[in-house]
Write a protein that holds these residues in place. Structure first.
Motif, PDB file in Angstrom:
ATOM      1  N   GLU A   1     -13.752  53.310  -8.859  1.00 14.70           N
ATOM      2  CA  GLU A   1     -14.344  53.648  -7.561  1.00 14.70           C
ATOM      3  C   GLU A   1     -13.336  54.344  -6.648  1.00 14.70           C
ATOM      4  N   THR A   2     -12.098  53.862  -6.650  1.00 13.96           N
ATOM      5  CA  THR A   2     -11.065  54.463  -5.793  1.00 13.96           C
ATOM      6  C   THR A   2     -10.744  55.883  -6.238  1.00 13.96           C
ATOM      7  N   ALA A   3     -10.653  56.101  -7.562  1.00 12.27           N
ATOM      8  CA  ALA A   3     -10.356  57.440  -8.073  1.00 12.27           C
ATOM      9  C   ALA A   3     -11.499  58.409  -7.769  1.00 12.27           C
ATOM     10  N   LEU A   4     -12.723  57.953  -7.930  1.00 12.39           N
ATOM     11  CA  LEU A   4     -13.869  58.816  -7.613  1.00 12.39           C
ATOM     12  C   LEU A   4     -13.890  59.168  -6.128  1.00 12.39           C
ATOM     13  N   ASP A   5     -13.538  58.200  -5.273  1.00 16.50           N
ATOM     14  CA  ASP A   5     -13.480  58.456  -3.836  1.00 16.50           C
ATOM     15  C   ASP A   5     -12.390  59.471  -3.500  1.00 16.50           C
ATOM     16  N   ALA A   6     -11.298  59.455  -4.278  1.00 16.82           N
ATOM     17  CA  ALA A   6     -10.201  60.403  -4.040  1.00 16.82           C
ATOM     18  C   ALA A   6     -10.670  61.851  -4.178  1.00 16.82           C
ATOM     19  N   LEU A   7     -11.710  62.080  -4.980  1.00 17.63           N
ATOM     20  CA  LEU A   7     -12.233  63.438  -5.139  1.00 17.63           C
ATOM     21  C   LEU A   7     -12.745  64.021  -3.819  1.00 17.63           C
ATOM     22  N   ASN A   8     -13.085  63.148  -2.866  1.00 20.31           N
ATOM     23  CA  ASN A   8     -13.572  63.610  -1.557  1.00 20.31           C
ATOM     24  C   ASN A   8     -12.455  64.128  -0.657  1.00 20.31           C
ATOM     25  N   PHE A   9     -11.199  63.980  -1.102  1.00 17.89           N
ATOM     26  CA  PHE A   9     -10.073  64.335  -0.232  1.00 17.89           C
ATOM     27  C   PHE A   9      -9.138  65.364  -0.877  1.00 17.89           C
ATOM     28  N   THR A  10      -9.636  66.130  -1.831  1.00 18.49           N
ATOM     29  CA  THR A  10      -8.778  67.093  -2.521  1.00 18.49           C
ATOM     30  C   THR A  10      -8.619  68.408  -1.774  1.00 18.49           C
ATOM     31  N   ASN A  11      -9.492  68.669  -0.779  1.00 10.90           N
ATOM     32  CA  ASN A  11      -9.516  69.973  -0.102  1.00 10.90           C
ATOM     33  C   ASN A  11      -9.687  71.115  -1.104  1.00 10.90           C
ATOM     34  N   ASN A  12     -10.336  70.807  -2.221  1.00 15.20           N
ATOM     35  CA  ASN A  12     -10.569  71.795  -3.289  1.00 15.20           C
ATOM     36  C   ASN A  12      -9.279  72.431  -3.799  1.00 15.20           C
ATOM     37  N   ASP A  13      -8.176  71.698  -3.663  1.00 17.02           N
ATOM     38  CA  ASP A  13      -6.888  72.162  -4.177  1.00 17.02           C
ATOM     39  C   ASP A  13      -6.767  71.768  -5.649  1.00 17.02           C
ATOM     40  N   ASN A  14      -6.440  72.752  -6.492  1.00 17.74           N
ATOM     41  CA  ASN A  14      -6.421  72.504  -7.933  1.00 17.74           C
ATOM     42  C   ASN A  14      -5.449  71.403  -8.350  1.00 17.74           C
TER      43      ASN A  14
ATOM     44  N   TYR B   1      -5.910  69.005   6.770  1.00 23.96           N
ATOM     45  CA  TYR B   1      -4.746  69.183   5.913  1.00 23.96           C
ATOM     46  C   TYR B   1      -4.105  67.851   5.521  1.00 23.96           C
ATOM     47  N   ILE B   2      -4.556  66.733   6.151  1.00 25.08           N
ATOM     48  CA  ILE B   2      -4.059  65.409   5.775  1.00 25.08           C
ATOM     49  C   ILE B   2      -4.778  64.881   4.527  1.00 25.08           C
ATOM     50  N   ASN B   3      -5.949  65.428   4.237  1.00 24.11           N
ATOM     51  CA  ASN B   3      -6.755  64.899   3.133  1.00 24.11           C
ATOM     52  C   ASN B   3      -5.998  64.775   1.809  1.00 24.11           C
ATOM     53  N   PRO B   4      -5.189  65.780   1.414  1.00 26.55           N
ATOM     54  CA  PRO B   4      -4.478  65.621   0.139  1.00 26.55           C
ATOM     55  C   PRO B   4      -3.530  64.423   0.110  1.00 26.55           C
ATOM     56  N   TYR B   5      -2.964  64.071   1.277  1.00 25.38           N
ATOM     57  CA  TYR B   5      -2.122  62.871   1.322  1.00 25.38           C
ATOM     58  C   TYR B   5      -2.956  61.630   1.002  1.00 25.38           C
ATOM     59  N   ILE B   6      -4.135  61.578   1.607  1.00 24.56           N
ATOM     60  CA  ILE B   6      -5.045  60.457   1.360  1.00 24.56           C
ATOM     61  C   ILE B   6      -5.430  60.415  -0.113  1.00 24.56           C
ATOM     62  N   CYS B   7      -5.686  61.591  -0.666  1.00 23.68           N
ATOM     63  CA  CYS B   7      -6.055  61.697  -2.083  1.00 23.68           C
ATOM     64  C   CYS B   7      -4.979  61.089  -2.969  1.00 23.68           C
ATOM     65  N   ARG B   8      -3.711  61.442  -2.729  1.00 21.08           N
ATOM     66  CA  ARG B   8      -2.622  60.969  -3.589  1.00 21.08           C
ATOM     67  C   ARG B   8      -2.429  59.456  -3.472  1.00 21.08           C
ATOM     68  N   VAL B   9      -2.533  58.936  -2.258  1.00 20.71           N
ATOM     69  CA  VAL B   9      -2.377  57.487  -2.099  1.00 20.71           C
ATOM     70  C   VAL B   9      -3.519  56.751  -2.809  1.00 20.71           C
ATOM     71  N   LYS B  10      -4.713  57.276  -2.691  1.00 22.10           N
ATOM     72  CA  LYS B  10      -5.851  56.651  -3.379  1.00 22.10           C
ATOM     73  C   LYS B  10      -5.656  56.662  -4.895  1.00 22.10           C
ATOM     74  N   ILE B  11      -5.094  57.752  -5.408  1.00 24.11           N
ATOM     75  CA  ILE B  11      -4.800  57.813  -6.840  1.00 24.11           C
ATOM     76  C   ILE B  11      -3.837  56.692  -7.230  1.00 24.11           C
ATOM     77  N   ASN B  12      -2.783  56.517  -6.435  1.00 27.09           N
ATOM     78  CA  ASN B  12      -1.800  55.477  -6.751  1.00 27.09           C
ATOM     79  C   ASN B  12      -2.405  54.082  -6.640  1.00 27.09           C
ATOM     80  N   ILE B  13      -3.280  53.866  -5.660  1.00 31.28           N
ATOM     81  CA  ILE B  13      -3.973  52.584  -5.546  1.00 31.28           C
ATOM     82  C   ILE B  13      -4.871  52.369  -6.769  1.00 31.28           C
ATOM     83  N   SER B  14      -5.520  53.435  -7.207  1.00 29.92           N
ATOM     84  CA  SER B  14      -6.364  53.357  -8.399  1.00 29.92           C
ATOM     85  C   SER B  14      -5.547  52.957  -9.614  1.00 29.92           C
ATOM     86  N   LEU B  15      -4.373  53.563  -9.779  1.00 30.49           N
ATOM     87  CA  LEU B  15      -3.503  53.238 -10.911  1.00 30.49           C
ATOM     88  C   LEU B  15      -2.995  51.801 -10.832  1.00 30.49           C
TER      89      LEU B  15
END
Length: 466
Positions: A224-237, A197-211
């Motif tokens: 590369e960072t944004a593509l890696d963020a896809l691994n942490f979405t927990n399939n949440d829309n 359940y922590i994965n979405p937090y990681i996803c959002r931070v990676k998005i901000n680092i990408s930006l």
């Protein structure tokens, strides 16, 4: 104004949203931002949490109706003031929102309620982010972090969220090194939890680092960072949508238009229920991609949809007092102006397209004038001045070319004169703001004079070269 300027709206959105978790306890769900869980369990969720959840998911009518049901005692609490203020902020009622947050902070401070202080300071940071006061945004984000550490410790998940918010504040201050440092601190903290359940937090931070990387033109790292963020979405829309928007923006910047279009279209398919502001941004980005691809018809259709969505009250028109997002509204009309501008010069040479470009750019000027009233710091007024210059350059060229192709030459020559004077005033205002900012920052007068002399010399040599 490049597509990078539209990232401001996306940054605001990412900053406003909290991250979905999978907690069961109502307070934990509220604290961790699992708003769908709160709404799906509305019979057991506290009413104030339910109102907050609707506000966070852009269900403005439902949230407003629920907030009206509380008695006077609840309405005087710091939690109510914060959550109602958050709704007002998202509805662009900025003065009322600020008043609520300041009252909540005063009550929480007086009662030594550290959670109330944290939430109030976080919301005041959001407010100052919205009005462009980067210094106060940082001040309140830092206060929120300190309260959070005092209350929950340095290893709590919510502390990681505060690191993320402080990183965003440093980004607005153009302190990219500190911004990246706090993003990395948030990322390191989240990774230590090793829970799904922590994965979405990681996803959002990676998005901000990408930006942040995109802002610094580190396009490969951003991708590369944004593509890696896809691994942490927990399939949440919601998480997938954020990543797709970011990837669409990145590929637009590097002119990989096919990839940009595909990711943005996927984001649009997913985003059909919640978060209207997000959908407006997707449509704006799709319009810009279509423009760059010379698909002007599609660009105009996307923009019509974006502009029609940008309303607080659907029974009213698109007045500047009835907007969900003024930044997105400015982006819509600027892209619209560029679309007609490009259509005229690159394909059609039809006067109607040039006239439409002029109308769109003139609308941008009206929006910028309104935005300027909201900006409180010299730095942000300078930024608006720079955007204005880009709009005026296009506007004056379009008016001049139209004056050479119409019988109403005198009318357009008068428009040219008016816009040139307005542009000069904008440049002068930007120069005065920059000078005030330098003095306020304590830069010695002789250094300011030396910079002014060097700029004048640079302009002289540029004219000689041209």
């Amino acid at each position: 104004m490049s597509i990078n300027s539209k990232l401001i709206s996306l940054f605001i959105y990412l900053f406003l949203q909290n991250i979905s978790a999978q907690e069961v306890d109502p307070f934990e769900s509220y604290l961790e931002g699992d708003y769908h869980h709160i709404i799906s369990n509305k019979t057991t969720s506290p009413p104030l949490y339910l109102a907050s959840a609707h506000a966070h998911l852009d269900h403005y009518k439902q949230a407003d109706s629920l907030f009206k049901t509380f008695d006077a005692k609840v309405k005087s609490s710091s939690l109510y003031l914060n959550e109602k203020g958050f709704l007002l902020l998202k509805m662009f009622q900025l003065d009322e929102a600020k008043n609520n947050f300041e009252q909540a902070l005063a009550i929480s401070t007086r009662n030594n309620n550290q959670e109330g202080v944290r939430l109030s300071a976080t919301n005041l940071a959001l407010y100052h982010f919205a009005v462009g006061n980067s210094d106060l945004q940082y001040q309140f984000a830092n206060q929120a972090l300190n309260s959070c550490i005092l209350l929950y410790g340095k290893e709590a998940i919510i502390t990681g969220r505060m690191y993320n918010n402080l990183a965003l504040a440093f980004g607005r201050l153009e302190n990219n090194e500190e911004s990246l440092k706090y993003y990395q601190m948030a990322l390191s903290l989240f990774k230590t939890k090793k829970k799904d359940y922590i994965n979405p937090y990681i996803c959002r931070v990676k998005i901000n680092i990408s930006l942040l990387n995109l802002k610094q033109k580190n396009n490969k790292e951003a991708e590369e960072t944004a593509l890696d963020a896809l691994n942490f979405t927990n399939n949440d829309n919601n998480n997938i949508t954020f990543v797709y928007i970011t990837l669409g923006t990145i590929y637009s910047e590097i002119n990989e238009l096919k990839f940009a279009k595909n990711y943005l279209n996927e984001a649009l398919k997913i985003n059909q229920t919640d978060h209207t502001k997000e959908r407006i941004e997707i449509l704006n980005n799709l319009a810009n991609v279509a423009r760059l691809d010379k698909d002007y018809k599609s660009a105009k259709n996307y923009l019509d949809s974006s502009i029609s969505l940008n309303k607080l009250n659907y029974n009213e028109g698109n007045s500047l007092n009835n907007l969900l997002s003024m930044d997105a509204y400015l982006s819509s009309f600027y892209i619209q102006g560029l679309t007609y501008f490009d259509h005229y010069y690159k394909i059609s040479l039809k006067i109607k397209h040039l006239k439409s470009a002029i109308n769109s750019f003139e609308h941008c000027i009206l929006i910028l004038d309104e935005e300027r009233k909201m900006r409180v710091t010299q730095k942000d007024k300078i930024q608006l001045g720079q955007i204005s210059k880009g709009v005026y350059d296009k506007l004056i060229k379009a008016c001049y070319d139209l004056s050479t192709r119409t019988f109403n030459k005198q009318v357009y020559e008068q428009q040219i004169f008016t816009h040139i004077q307005q542009s000069k005033a904008s440049v002068l205002n930007e120069s005065l703001n920059e000078n005030d900012a330098l003095h306020f920052s304590g830069v010695p007068k002789n250094i300011i004079e030396e910079e002014r002399y060097l700029k004048s010399q640079l302009m002289y040599y540029e004219q000689l070269v041209s």
